[in-house]
Design an enzyme around this catalytic site. Sequence first.
Site, PDB file in Angstrom:
ATOM      1  N   TYR A  57      26.411  14.148-111.747  1.00  0.00           N
ATOM      2  CA  TYR A  57      26.200  14.970-112.906  1.00  0.00           C
ATOM      3  C   TYR A  57      27.148  14.863-114.055  1.00  0.00           C
ATOM      4  CZ  TYR A  57      23.999  17.856-108.765  1.00  0.00           C
ATOM      5  OH  TYR A  57      23.273  18.167-107.914  1.00  0.00           O
ATOM      6  N   SER A 204      17.809  24.053-106.108  1.00  0.00           N
ATOM      7  CA  SER A 204      16.837  24.391-106.887  1.00  0.00           C
ATOM      8  C   SER A 204      15.987  25.656-106.097  1.00  0.00           C
ATOM      9  CB  SER A 204      15.902  23.371-107.174  1.00  0.00           C
ATOM     10  OG  SER A 204      16.370  22.231-107.645  1.00  0.00           O
ATOM     11  N   PRO A 205      16.739  26.711-105.810  1.00  0.00           N
ATOM     12  CA  PRO A 205      16.030  27.786-105.093  1.00  0.00           C
ATOM     13  C   PRO A 205      15.120  28.660-105.975  1.00  0.00           C
ATOM     14  CG  PRO A 205      18.411  28.462-105.661  1.00  0.00           C
ATOM     15  CD  PRO A 205      18.337  26.930-105.908  1.00  0.00           C
ATOM     16  N   LEU A 206      15.468  28.377-107.240  1.00  0.00           N
ATOM     17  CA  LEU A 206      14.623  29.187-108.263  1.00  0.00           C
ATOM     18  C   LEU A 206      13.306  28.390-108.868  1.00  0.00           C
ATOM     19  CD1 LEU A 206      17.305  30.991-110.383  1.00  0.00           C
ATOM     20  CD2 LEU A 206      15.911  31.922-108.478  1.00  0.00           C
ATOM     21  N   GLY A 207      13.237  26.936-107.970  1.00  0.00           N
ATOM     22  CA  GLY A 207      12.129  26.159-108.637  1.00  0.00           C
ATOM     23  C   GLY A 207      12.637  25.604-109.902  1.00  0.00           C
ATOM     24  N   ARG A 208      13.811  25.454-110.048  1.00  0.00           N
ATOM     25  CA  ARG A 208      14.514  24.902-111.204  1.00  0.00           C
ATOM     26  C   ARG A 208      13.958  25.604-112.271  1.00  0.00           C
ATOM     27  NH1 ARG A 208      16.035  19.161-110.322  1.00  0.00           N
ATOM     28  NH2 ARG A 208      15.078  18.646-108.363  1.00  0.00           N
ATOM     29  N   GLY A 209      13.987  26.974-112.105  1.00  0.00           N
ATOM     30  CA  GLY A 209      13.879  28.140-113.076  1.00  0.00           C
ATOM     31  C   GLY A 209      12.244  28.508-113.115  1.00  0.00           C
ATOM     32  N   PHE A 210      11.402  27.555-112.595  1.00  0.00           N
ATOM     33  CA  PHE A 210      10.067  28.095-112.754  1.00  0.00           C
ATOM     34  C   PHE A 210       9.492  29.136-112.123  1.00  0.00           C
ATOM     35  CE2 PHE A 210       5.455  27.220-111.980  1.00  0.00           C
ATOM     36  CZ  PHE A 210       4.930  26.815-113.010  1.00  0.00           C
TER      37      PHE A 210
HETATM   38  N1  NAP Z   1      21.142  17.573-103.784  1.00  0.00           N
HETATM   39  C1  NAP Z   1      20.306  17.319-104.704  1.00  0.00           C
HETATM   40  O1  NAP Z   1      19.917  16.464-104.833  1.00  0.00           O
HETATM   41  C2  NAP Z   1      20.130  18.547-105.873  1.00  0.00           C
HETATM   42  C3  NAP Z   1      19.026  18.404-106.932  1.00  0.00           C
HETATM   43  C4  NAP Z   1      18.996  19.493-107.668  1.00  0.00           C
HETATM   44  C5  NAP Z   1      19.811  20.212-107.862  1.00  0.00           C
HETATM   45  N2  NAP Z   1      20.958  20.599-106.795  1.00  0.00           N
HETATM   46  C6  NAP Z   1      21.905  21.644-106.831  1.00  0.00           C
HETATM   47  O2  NAP Z   1      21.142  22.800-106.697  1.00  0.00           O
HETATM   48  C7  NAP Z   1      21.840  23.670-107.853  1.00  0.00           C
HETATM   49  C8  NAP Z   1      20.600  24.481-108.238  1.00  0.00           C
HETATM   50  O3  NAP Z   1      19.380  23.870-108.398  1.00  0.00           O
HETATM   51  P1  NAP Z   1      18.882  23.891-109.973  1.00  0.00           P
HETATM   52  O4  NAP Z   1      19.878  24.126-111.148  1.00  0.00           O
HETATM   53  O5  NAP Z   1      18.004  22.370-110.093  1.00  0.00           O
HETATM   54  O6  NAP Z   1      17.524  24.854-109.867  1.00  0.00           O
HETATM   55  P2  NAP Z   1      17.503  26.475-109.848  1.00  0.00           P
HETATM   56  O7  NAP Z   1      18.873  27.169-109.469  1.00  0.00           O
HETATM   57  O8  NAP Z   1      16.379  26.657-108.965  1.00  0.00           O
HETATM   58  O9  NAP Z   1      17.340  26.764-111.269  1.00  0.00           O
HETATM   59  C9  NAP Z   1      17.902  26.862-112.446  1.00  0.00           C
HETATM   60  C10 NAP Z   1      17.386  27.092-113.716  1.00  0.00           C
HETATM   61  O10 NAP Z   1      16.840  28.579-113.616  1.00  0.00           O
HETATM   62  C11 NAP Z   1      17.466  29.384-114.742  1.00  0.00           C
HETATM   63  N3  NAP Z   1      17.662  30.619-113.999  1.00  0.00           N
HETATM   64  C12 NAP Z   1      19.000  30.904-113.319  1.00  0.00           C
HETATM   65  N4  NAP Z   1      19.065  32.183-112.972  1.00  0.00           N
HETATM   66  C13 NAP Z   1      17.894  32.717-113.762  1.00  0.00           C
HETATM   67  C14 NAP Z   1      17.646  34.221-113.721  1.00  0.00           C
HETATM   68  N5  NAP Z   1      18.048  35.332-112.967  1.00  0.00           N
HETATM   69  N6  NAP Z   1      16.243  34.356-114.386  1.00  0.00           N
HETATM   70  C15 NAP Z   1      15.717  33.392-115.167  1.00  0.00           C
HETATM   71  N7  NAP Z   1      16.167  32.146-114.970  1.00  0.00           N
HETATM   72  C16 NAP Z   1      17.309  31.632-114.259  1.00  0.00           C
HETATM   73  C17 NAP Z   1      18.650  28.667-115.074  1.00  0.00           C
HETATM   74  O11 NAP Z   1      18.324  28.698-116.523  1.00  0.00           O
HETATM   75  P3  NAP Z   1      19.779  29.076-117.635  1.00  0.00           P
HETATM   76  O12 NAP Z   1      20.675  28.270-117.544  1.00  0.00           O
HETATM   77  O13 NAP Z   1      19.354  29.181-118.931  1.00  0.00           O
HETATM   78  O14 NAP Z   1      20.016  30.387-117.190  1.00  0.00           O
HETATM   79  C18 NAP Z   1      18.000  27.158-114.627  1.00  0.00           C
HETATM   80  O15 NAP Z   1      17.367  26.425-115.798  1.00  0.00           O
HETATM   81  C19 NAP Z   1      22.206  22.766-109.035  1.00  0.00           C
HETATM   82  O16 NAP Z   1      22.957  23.069-110.049  1.00  0.00           O
HETATM   83  C20 NAP Z   1      22.876  21.587-108.072  1.00  0.00           C
HETATM   84  O17 NAP Z   1      24.138  22.108-107.936  1.00  0.00           O
HETATM   85  C21 NAP Z   1      21.115  19.600-105.938  1.00  0.00           C
END
Ligand code: NAP
Length: 336
Positions: A57, A204-210
Amino acid sequence: MTAAPVQLGDGLTVSPLGFGGMALTPVYGDVDPAEALRTLHHAVDAGVTFLDTADIYGGGSNEELIARLLNERRDEVQLATKFGLVGTPSAGYTDIRGDAAYVKQAVDRSLQRLGTDTIDLYYLHRRDLRVPIVETVEAMAELVQAGKVRHLGLSEVTAEELREASTVHPIAAVQSEWSIWSRDVERNVVPAAAGLGVGFVPYSPLGRGFLTGTVDVSTLGSNDFRRNIPRFAENAAAANQGVVAAVGAVAAELTAAGNPATPAQVALAWLLVQGARLGLPVVPIPGTRKADRIDENLGALTLNLTPAQLGALDAAADAVVGSRSADPNWVSQGRE
Ligand SMILES: NC(=O)c1ccc[n+]([C@@H]2O[C@H](COP(=O)([O-])OP(=O)(O)OC[C@H]3O[C@@H](n4cnc5c(N)ncnc54)[C@H](OP(=O)(O)O)[C@@H]3O)[C@@H](O)[C@H]2O)c1
């Protein structure tokens, strides 16, 4: 936060919600480094002490950011990082390495960047298909013996890979994508983890924000990682508004009934219910650049979903258009 800590596998205890640090270095848009550090501190202040990063990262700068928090608060957090992806922020990943020599190099580089002498949970980020997984895990187990690492984890492994790895050393957690619109892991790897006593850390529990309804794919920046993902392509994303609507409708129904809830809370609460239904500890790691969203996301821990609401969310996954990765081998689903 009042919710009790959760024990993953191998005796590793973590906060019931974790913090995904990936987007604190640019991946889903620009980041203000000072705000990123404040957000990290806020997570720990709020009781979200299970922190997730990886050596890839930000080309190492994500671990260096976490180091600035650890410098003051190492004893308060459960620190997870990952190795195995080789590349740069501009080129993306160019190789996957799981050979023993690389494992030894990678951990020392991470420890140096993180400014700590132990990593609580060390994940293989992606399996190197040229190296038997037992060889990689044997090298990781040596890191436990050397005191550099406390527990081992695996990301995006298949059930079979998890079983093989577990013959070498106990695995504390599998980290793979899992959410209302990414349920493929429920077929094989989740039951395998439950059977082996391994915890699950949905990324990505929030579907990467989607799933929160706040992502407009037509405005994603040119370097936003989501542009590479088939289900975020404009046509697919338009079709996938049905899932967003299903999550939003549950949040609206709860709110109307006097239990204020947001889509993000509903998406996370659904995952916690899945853990209970499928019989394994589940600790999602939502990421955000914004401190107030950490507080919002923590609300998921006390949200109750009715059977009818769960049914509506379960059904939403059936209508998803587009895969979660352009490369089938990149995720466990493609190798099953
Ligand atoms: N092992 C792997 O291959 C892998 C791959 C992907 C991710 N990960 C890990 O998983 C973590 C989480 O996954 P992710 O970041 O991909 O996706 P996520 O947690 O599903 O979604 C993150 C996105 O959601 C938005 N968000 C968060 N809280 C919100 C809320 N309450 N309301 C509206 N939008 C919200 C954030 O935007 P803002 O920043 O604008 O709030 C960000 O763009 C990563 O940080 C990483 O540590 C691991």
